[in-house]
Structures are given as structure tokens and as C-alpha cells.
Design an enzyme around this catalytic site. Structure first.
Site, short mmCIF file in Angstrom:
data_model
loop_
_atom_site.label_atom_id
_atom_site.label_comp_id
_atom_site.label_asym_id
_atom_site.label_seq_id
_atom_site.Cartn_x
_atom_site.Cartn_y
_atom_site.Cartn_z
N GLY A 141 -12.04 2.65 8.04
CA GLY A 141 -12.11 1.73 9.16
C GLY A 141 -13.47 1.63 9.82
N SER A 217 -4.75 5.84 4.03
CA SER A 217 -5.28 6.32 5.31
C SER A 217 -5.33 5.18 6.33
CB SER A 217 -6.64 6.96 5.08
OG SER A 217 -7.08 7.70 6.19
#
Length: 561
Positions: A141, A217
Site C-alpha cells: 500500500g 496483505s
């Protein structure tokens, strides 16, 4: 507040990217631009693209799926691509979205015109047509990009594979008073990419009516959000969540001393997210009583200046809810059955938290001691520290570091993973797994020695081509990689991982005496008592949770209650 995360989190985030991606720039070319290769073209809805064809694969790279999020369009919903004339070159990766290099991820970018994707097919996919499509959302991210994931192994199983860039960190998760879409721009990008797939899959031999979205994830957490997002309806038909964090909380100190507890690991209220935006950008000279003027100022800043704010990328590795994209807390919606009813594959690794403990302590020459273990228990569990310590006595483990990593793996990762599988399995076909190869290659440049076991995201190189990991594979690990990839491909094709020639994988049934989780290891593939293995009854009792299953509603092909 997310802005208060320590520098340790930034270090871990950078290192984690190398675990789930590749480590060399050359690997950005999975099958293209080599001697003897030829080119080929495909027609998208915005123009022709030229890709690379080898004897076995066809790869298109850097295809734009949304317009440049620059200037006034920074921190705005993705917009359509302007059609082009002629043939656009798609034989090289597109630019990475803005990100900063770290000690363990030597990649950086200042380019905002980065909303591109890559398409990999087998040699005959375009001619055959109607191939299942798998869309990969990478993890972390704050760093990374779709081109780092070489999808040839999946394409060999008859899939069309799409890997996606999306806005990262502050550019994907920024919130500010008066900013429409605050905290959701990464999710909006991913949905725009899925809409591109729906419009264009057929041009590459894919079936727009059979799309699987998969991620690991942070990418898997994003998929948890899409499952509850009205904007994702009809964009995918199955989902794979690897080490997903959508129903996970984090005890204090789990990610290092001084890192606070988070009741919702991935999700923030709109107010929390906006407060972080104001705090993190207060030093950029744009603050003032008029939020609109402040936003104009912030949008006009060079990318480099925004990225110079310490920890700003990692402060926005979360999604805001209470808006049009995520109307409610996804964790609550999942638990109560308000999500898209599509077949799901959901799992984690056996030793999720060893990566983080090992990187922070033993692997960098600062061993985690018994005294630190005792203090960490108090920080995380307060008055229950003694009870937890009795259930996980330090003398029962080879080291205090492995004791602590087991505690956090069970309490944080396994508890959240099991809650997610339970929520899914009560309402839609669900296949739970645990990656259990404790000899999975660790190829980060870490000094010292640490037993990382089956670490977080250690299963990704078993699905995507990665020579830096696979050069260490034993024959048994090669077979395991083939089996896992076969399961993924079959699931993408039919909604079940089962076919002749593979070890049977029963559905996860929350009401069963022992709900079935498939253990995936080089020496054994088969059922495991996941809840028993991770002492989840102990953690339920400690939290005062009930264990009675909810009734199973009528299943639908795709519905959101």
C-alpha cells in the site's frame, strides 16, 4: 492515530515489498523485449496497444486504465483515459506510482501518471478465447507496482492475468476536510481497473463474465473492502484473499515498542482519517481556515515535496469508511453478512508474524530478550499478561522472539483470518487454507540468523515467477508451487479449487465439528485444525467471545444483504 506510527513500520513496509515482489529491475520484463521475440497488437476501448509475444506467452505492459491523477485531479476519483491514435507501445512497464525508497526496497518514483495495468496470457489464450481472468492487487500500500509480479505460471494454466498499479500511501489514502472521496482513492483506482477489465478482457482472450480478484496483505484487505462496496457490484465473480487483514485488530506493541493498538487494523473512520491528513500536511505551508484553498495549495505542490514529509506514505496505509465507496465499517459488514456472495478462497501463513519480529530484532543484531517478552505481554495484554505468558511460556520456545511472534501470530493474524473464514463460510462457498512451508526461501539481505518459518507473504513466490526465491526451491517446493498454482487456476476457472489429480480440498464449514482448513506444505497437503493449532479457544475465552455459529442464509450467486 496512523500518523503516530514509528519509523519501524516504514522499515517493515519497505522490506515487506521485497518479500511480495521481485528484487531486480530486469524482472520487470517477465516475457518481453528479448532477442527473437515478436510483437502483437490488441484493440482496447481507447486504442490499439502493441505487446510482446514469445513462443509461450504474450505480455502487454503499461496500458492506462484511468487518466493521470495530476494537478486538480490529484486526490480525485479516477477519470477516463483519453483515446489515442495509432498504436501505443506496451512492451515496457509503465511508471510506478509515487513512492519512496527504503533500506530494503530500493525503488522510488515521482510520476503521478501511473494508473496502468499489465496483461499476461498463454500463447493460445487469445485464439481460444473465453479464458478466466485473474486480477492481482499487490500488497503493502505504500510501495510496489503491478509489473513486479510475473504472471507466466498462472497464464500457463489457461488464465488471462492482469496486474494493477494503484495510487499508494498519501496519494491513495489521503483525507482532508471537504475532500470528496477522502481515504478511498486506492480503492477507487482498483475498481476503475476492474471496470477496464470488464470492457476489455475479450480483446485479450479473456471472459469478462468470469473474473477473479486476488491479493495479498494490503491487497487482500482492499478486496475485503470491495466485497462490501456498492461500486464493486458485478466487477468480479470470485476472490482470493491471502494474509488478508480485513477483520484483524492489532494489540499495542505488536509492531514494535511505541506502536499503539488498533481496534481495526485496516479501517479508519472519516474523522480519524481527516485528522491524520491535517496533521501530516501541516508542515507543507498550505494550512488555513478555508479547506478548499488548502486543497488547491496541496494539489499544486511537487510530488517530491509531499513525499519529504516523514512517514507520510505509511500514515495512509488504511482505508476510510462512512462514505460512498465504503458506506460502513467493512469488518462489521462482513461479520453480519452484508457482502457480495461470491466464492472465496481465504487463508494465511503458519508463522505470519515471524517476519516482523525477526526483522526488528534478531535479524538485525538486536536479539529479543526474555525481559522484552515479559514487557511486551504487559503492553499488549495488561492484566491478562500473566495468563498469556502461562499459555505461551518462554521456556517452551527456542527463543523469546519465537515465543512473541507465536503469540502475535495466534492472537492477531490467526484470530482475524479465522473470523474472516467464518464470516464467509456461513454464507458463501469458502475454501480456507494455511501456507505451511517453514523452509520457504527468505531472500531479503538481512544480517544474522533467524528462523522465519512460513512467514507473512512467503507464499507469493509459489504463485508468481520470482527467480530470487525460486532458485532456492527444492524439488518438493517446486511441486508445492505447482499444486498451489493449480488450485488458484482451478478456483478462478470454476469457483472451486478441486479437480482430478489434486488433493481434495473441502469447503470451510463453520458449523462443522472441526471446520476444514487446507494445509499447504511440501511434505503434506490436507486438513488441519486451524483453530486448535493457533489456540483460538484460549483467545476467545480471554476476550469473552461466544462460539455458537450463526444460521446459514440461503446462498446466492452474488448478493449483498
Amino acid at each position: 492515530m496512523p500518523a503516530k506510527r514509528t519509523a519501524l513500520i516504514a522499515l517493515l513496509a519497505g522490506a515487506l515489498y521485497l518479500v511480495v515482489g521481485v528484487t531486480a529491475t530486469d524482472s520487470l520484463l517477465p516475457a518481453g523485449a528479448r532477442g527473437g521475440d515478436t510483437t502483437t497488437t490488441a484493440r482496447t476501448d481507447t486504442g490499439l496497444v502493441r505487446g510482446t509475444r514469445t513462443a509461450t506467452h504474450t505480455v502487454y505492459q503499461g496500458i492506462p486504465y484511468a487518466g493521470p491523477p495530476k494537478g486538480a485531479h490529484r486526490w480525485a476519483a479516477p477519470r477516463p483515459v483519453r483515446p489515442w491514435a495509432g498504436v501505443r507501445d506496451a512492451t515496457r512497464p509503465g511508471p510506478l506510482c509515487p513512492q519512496v525508497a527504503s533500506a530494503y526496497a530500493d525503488v522510488a518514483s515521482l510520476e503521478e501518471d501511473c494508473l496502468v495495468l499489465n496483461v499476461t496470457t498463454g500463447a493460445s489464450a487469445a485464439a481460444r478465447g473465453h479464458a478466466p481472468v485473474l486480477v492481482w492487487i499487490h500488497g503493502d500500500g505504500a510501495v510496489g507496482g503491478g509489473a513486479y509480479f510475473d504472471a507466466r505460471r498462472l497464464a500457463d494454466r489457461g488464465l488471462v492475468v492482469v496486474t494493477v498499479n494503484y495510487r499508494l500511501g498519501v496519494f491513495g489514502g489521503f483525507s482532508y476536510p471537504g475532500l470528496e472521496g477522502s481515504g478511498t482513492f486506492a480503492l477507487q483506482d482498483q475498481q476503475a481497473a476492474l471496470r477496464w477489465v470488464r470492457r476489455n478482457a475479450a480483446a485479450f482472450g479473456g471472459d469478462p463474465g468470469n473474473v477473479t480478484v486476488a491479493g495479498s496483505s494490503f491487497g487482500a484487505a482492499a478486496i475485503s473492502g470491495h466485497l462490501t462496496s456498492p461500486g464493486a457490484r458485478g466487477l468480479f465473480h470470485r476472490a482470493v484473499l491471502a494474509s488478508g487483514e480485513g477483520m484483524m485488530d492489532m494489540p499495542a506493541g505488536a509492531m514494535g515498542e511505541g506502536v499503539p493498538a488498533y481496534p481495526h487494523y485496516t479501517w479508519r473512520t472519516g474523522q480519524e482519517s481527516r485528522d491524520t491528513g491535517v496533521e501530516m500536511t501541516s508542515s507543507l505551508g498550505c494550512a488555513g481556515p478555508d479547506p478548499r484553498r488548502a486543497l488547491r495549495c496541496l494539489r499544486a505542490l511537487p510530488v517530491k515535496k509531499v513525499l519529504e514529509v516523514p512517514d507520510i506514505m505509511n500514515a495512509f496505509q488504511a482505508f476510510a469508511y462512512g462514505n460512498e465507496v465504503l458506506p460502513e465499517l467493512p469488518e462489521a459488514a462482513l461479520g453480519q453478512g452484508r457482502f457480495l456472495r461470491v466464492p472465496l478462497m481465504s487463508g494465511a501463513t503458519l508463522d505470519e508474524h515471524r517476519l516482523f519480529v525477526g526483522m526488528a530484532h534478531d535479524a538485525i543484531g538486536s536479539p529479543f530478550t526474555a525481559g522484552q517478552y515479559a514487557r511486551a505481554l504487559v503492553t499488549a495484554f495488561g492484566r491478562d499478561a500473566e495468563t498469556v505468558g502461562a499459555r505461551y511460556p518462554v521456556t517452551a520456545f527456542p527463543s523469546p522472539a519465537l515465543a512473541w511472534s507465536t503469540v502475535v501470530t495466534d492472537r492477531m493474524w490467526a484470530r482475524g483470518t479465522y473470523a474472516q473464514a467464518t464470516a464467509f463460510g456461513r454464507r458463501t462457498p469458502t475454501y480456507a487454507y494455511e501456507f505451511a512451508d517453514r523452509d520457504a526461501p527468505m531472500y531479503l539481505p538481512l544480517p544474522g540468523a533467524f528462523d522465519f518459518g512460513a512467514y507473512h507473504a512467503g507464499d507469493t513466490p509459489y504463485v508468481f515467477e520470482d527467480p530470487d526465491a525460486q532458485k532456492y526451491f527444492t524439488d518438493a517446493q517446486v511441486r508445492l508451487s505447482d499444486t498451489i498454482t493449480d488450485y488458484w487456476a482451478q478456483f478462478a476457472r470454476t469457483g472451486t479449487p478441486n479437480r482430478p489429480g489434486l488433493v481434495r480440498w473441502p469447503r470451510f464449514e463453520p458449523g462443522g465439528a472441526v471446520p476444514h482448513t487446507q494445509s499447504l506444505g511440501p511434505d503434506r497437503i490436507g486438513p488441519v485444525d486451524y483453530a486448535g493449532e493457533h489456540r483460538l479457544d484460549f483467545w476467545r475465552r480471554l476476550a469473552g467471545q461466544g462460539t455458537s455459529p450463526a444460521p446459514r442464509p440461503t446462498e446466492g450467486k452474488e448478493q449483498m444483504s
